[in-house]
Enzyme design. Structure first.
Site, PDB file in Angstrom:
ATOM      1  CG  HIS A  93      39.175  30.273  34.587  1.00 51.83           C
ATOM      2  ND1 HIS A  93      39.677  29.807  35.821  1.00 51.83           N
ATOM      3  CD2 HIS A  93      40.160  31.198  34.136  1.00 51.83           C
ATOM      4  CE1 HIS A  93      41.016  30.077  35.800  1.00 51.83           C
ATOM      5  NE2 HIS A  93      41.107  31.365  35.092  1.00 51.83           N
ATOM      6  CG  HIS A 224      38.702  28.551  40.238  1.00 51.81           C
ATOM      7  ND1 HIS A 224      39.347  29.192  39.152  1.00 51.81           N
ATOM      8  CD2 HIS A 224      38.703  29.520  41.365  1.00 51.81           C
ATOM      9  CE1 HIS A 224      39.715  30.466  39.461  1.00 51.81           C
ATOM     10  NE2 HIS A 224      39.303  30.809  40.687  1.00 51.81           N
TER      11      HIS A 224
END
Lengths: 363, 267
Positions: A93, A224
């Site tokens: 991301h 993440h």
């Protein structure tokens, strides 16, 4: 004319070692406590390969929509046999900047310790690391564009059909319960799972790599932020992993290792229990194709800064996450290779005992 | 002794979701979130929230009760609702309340009246980091088609009340002076940095946002302040410190970012 060219050449030759020394200095001076642009990270990856040729090689395993290479560093001692592997990826991301920062830190740590730390040396001998410092290169680059793009999560593939927005959430695009829970079918939303399963170049690249190496990969770790969590598969509440107890035990040990560094609490559990339901994630896919140990790390913090973790937290976050990752890696390594060591030891003792008995003189 | 009592009334403006599918394709940056210069609409509907008083305890209905794992998301989201509530009551630029841990959690299905969460949580006070208070809290999420805020009660509310600190008084005095014109944007910046002088304004934005976050909370949301996009000091009326904020609120569950305009003033 001739003299000046010779002079120029001599000067150049003399400068070479200094240039290399400067480069080496530049590498040592690479600041692991700051966030780096995509170009800086690419340059650093190339430098790692140059500086550690005996253990580091790069593998390009895909291309993004904006034509960037998707590259991992394969790290381990060379072997004539095909070795078991550990997969780690960061930056799926675009806005999770602490994640690529961690991969860079991790690589620096293992490279600077494998010669001196016997355990790491043993791991380097028995395993290869496959580490992707930035998986979503286009999204990460876009998040650096200006302060309005900082929160960009998805990749940068253009919308299809009526869609006028860019980007698919790569971590919702994998072929595991695709398009069911925890996704949006609205293409402008951050959790858009894509027009179809594996529509994205990044998820296809990872899928192909994992599938062709599925029997060799022992551990899949995807990094993440944020949330301070260690997640097990699956994201769908109706599906549970067969080795849940084992994964929980390994995860809890990692959380304990993390807490021992700076006192931070990381919660361990199945993603669908602890965080939210998801489908189509890389973690779920890795478990589905049979990789036995699979975890998502959600690094700091718990929402105060969220994705914009301040740079003064990079070092402590990386330190604690490194201990967590190391805990899991060591456990997975020992579960796989200690049994082999045991067999060798047992064989040795049996042989010695047999030799002893055969040469003993009985009074 | 004249104690200042800060009552942060929040004038609540239009809240709209971002990113939304643009109606006409933008040739320059399709799909970018609408974070470019956001101006608060001049024709906003204004709602005023005043200090909440704790509602009277009601006899619990005997309904189905389910024990929850306190580390799992259901209990955690309800604890965040308690966090928002506590900050609407007692949050200031220099004091924020949060929770460190949920120890126990269970639900009671109240049928038409909604879903009640009963929690035992450790409340953290930013003013006193070493000690935490163990409190019992209840969150009732109403049922219905449209979003309605949960109703929150907490046992230790009274014990959390503090008088206005000297720090708060100084802050108010300094910035309500006639020539004060505070402004800023993009807080924190892309690197997570907040200018030290802007920290109280950033914290105030967080506190003011809790009114909205509580209003928008349901069992499927988890909000945090992602960023102060813009802060502007408005002309002081009656010696009040008045600030206009544009804030970005991030929902962890949907990854949607809400843009909200907030005007704060203190009495």
């Amino acid at each position: 004319m001739m003299f000046s060219s010779v002079l120029a050449l001599l000067i150049l030759l003399n400068l070479q070692p200094q240039i290399r020394a400067v480069e080496g200095l530049a590498l040592r001076a690479y600041d692991y406590t700051k966030y780096h642009t995509m170009d800086e990270i690419s340059g650093w990856m190339q430098q790692m390969e140059k500086d550690y040729p005996e253990v580091v090689s790069s593998v390009i395993y895909g291309t993004t929509y904006e034509k960037r290479n998707i590259t991992l560093l394969k790290i381990g001692l060379n072997s004539t046999e095909l070795k078991k592997g550990i997969w780690m990826d960061c930056g799926i991301h675009g806005n999770e900047w602490i994640s690529p920062a961690f991969c860079q830190y991790f690589i620096k740590q293992i490279l600077s310790s494998y010669k001196t730390d016997p355990k790491m040396g043993e791991i380097f001998k028995n395993l290869d690391f496959y580490i992707t410092p930035v998986l979503n290169r286009d999204g990460y680059t876009y998040s650096w564009k200006d302060n309005t793009t900082r929160q960009w999560r998805k990749n940068r593939s253009p919308g299809t059909g009526n869609c006028t927005c860019y980007g698919t959430d790569i971590n919702r695009n994998f072929n595991v319960n695709w398009g069911t829970v925890g996704v949006s079918k609205l293409c402008c939303i951050g959790m858009y799972c894509g027009p179809s399963v594996l529509s994205e170049l990044e998820s296809r690249a990872v899928t192909e790599f994992l599938e062709s190496n599925r029997n060799r990969i022992l551990l899949f770790l995807t990094v993440h932020s944020f949330g301070q969590l260690i997640l097990l598969p699956y994201g769908h509440s109706s599906v549970s992993v067969p080795n849940y107890e084992e994964l929980m035990e390994v995860g809890q040990a990692a959380a304990k290792a993390i807490k021992s560094v700076h006192g931070m609490d990381y919660t361990v559990g199945a993603a669908s229990d602890v965080m939210y339901q998801t489908s189509g994630s890389s973690r779920d896919f890795a478990r589905l194709i049979g990789i036995p140990f699979v975890f998502t790390f959600e690094l700091r913090d718990k929402g105060e800064f969220g994705f914009k973790l301040p740079e003064d937290q990079i070092q402590p976050t990386c330190e604690e996450a490194y201990q967590g990752a190391l805990s899991i890696i060591t456990t997975v390594h020992d579960k796989t290779f200690t049994s082999a060591a045991f067999t060798i030891t047992a064989t040795l003792w049996t042989t010695l005992t047999a030799a002893c008995l055969s040469t003993a003189t009985w009074v | 002794m004249n104690w200042f009592c800060f009552v942060w009334t929040v004038l609540f403006s239009m809240v709209w979701q971002c990113p939304a599918a643009p109606s006409t394709p933008s040739p320059t940056a399709p799909g970018s979130t609408a974070q470019d210069e956001v101006e608060c609409p001049s024709n906003c509907v204004l709602l005023i929230y005043s200090n909440r008083s704790t509602s009277e305890a009601q006899d619990p209905l005997v309904m189905t009760s389910t024990e929850l794992n306190p580390d799992h998301y259901e209990a955690q989201r309800a604890a965040h609702a308690v966090r928002y509530y506590l900050n609407t009551l007692y949050g200031t630029p220099f004091r924020q309340l949060s929770f460190s841990k949920v120890h126990q959690a269970r639900t009671e299905d109240l049928g038409e009246a909604g879903m009640k969460y009963l929690l035992e949580i450790s409340v953290k006070d930013s003013l006193n980091k070493s000690s935490e208070k163990l409190c019992s809290a209840e969150v009732v999420y109403p049922r219905g088609e449209t979003q309605q805020p949960p109703k929150v009660q907490i046992s230790c509310a009274a014990s959390l009340q503090l008088n206005t600190s000297a720090e708060e008084e100084d802050f108010y005095k300094r910035y309500s002076a006639a020539d004060s014109a505070v402004s800023g944007k993009d807080i924190p910046d892309s690197y997570g940095h907040v200018d030290p002088e802007m920290v109280p304004f950033w914290k105030l934005a967080g506190v003011a946002s809790t009114f909205i976050m509580l209003n928008e909370s349901n069992e499927n949301t988890l909000y945090n302040l992602a960023q102060v996009a813009k802060i502007t000091q408005l002309e002081s009326q009656n010696g009040q410190l008045r600030l206009e904020y544009v804030v970005l609120l991030h929902d962890m569950i949907s990854q949607v970012i809400i843009i909200a305009c907030i005007t704060t003033s203190d009495d």
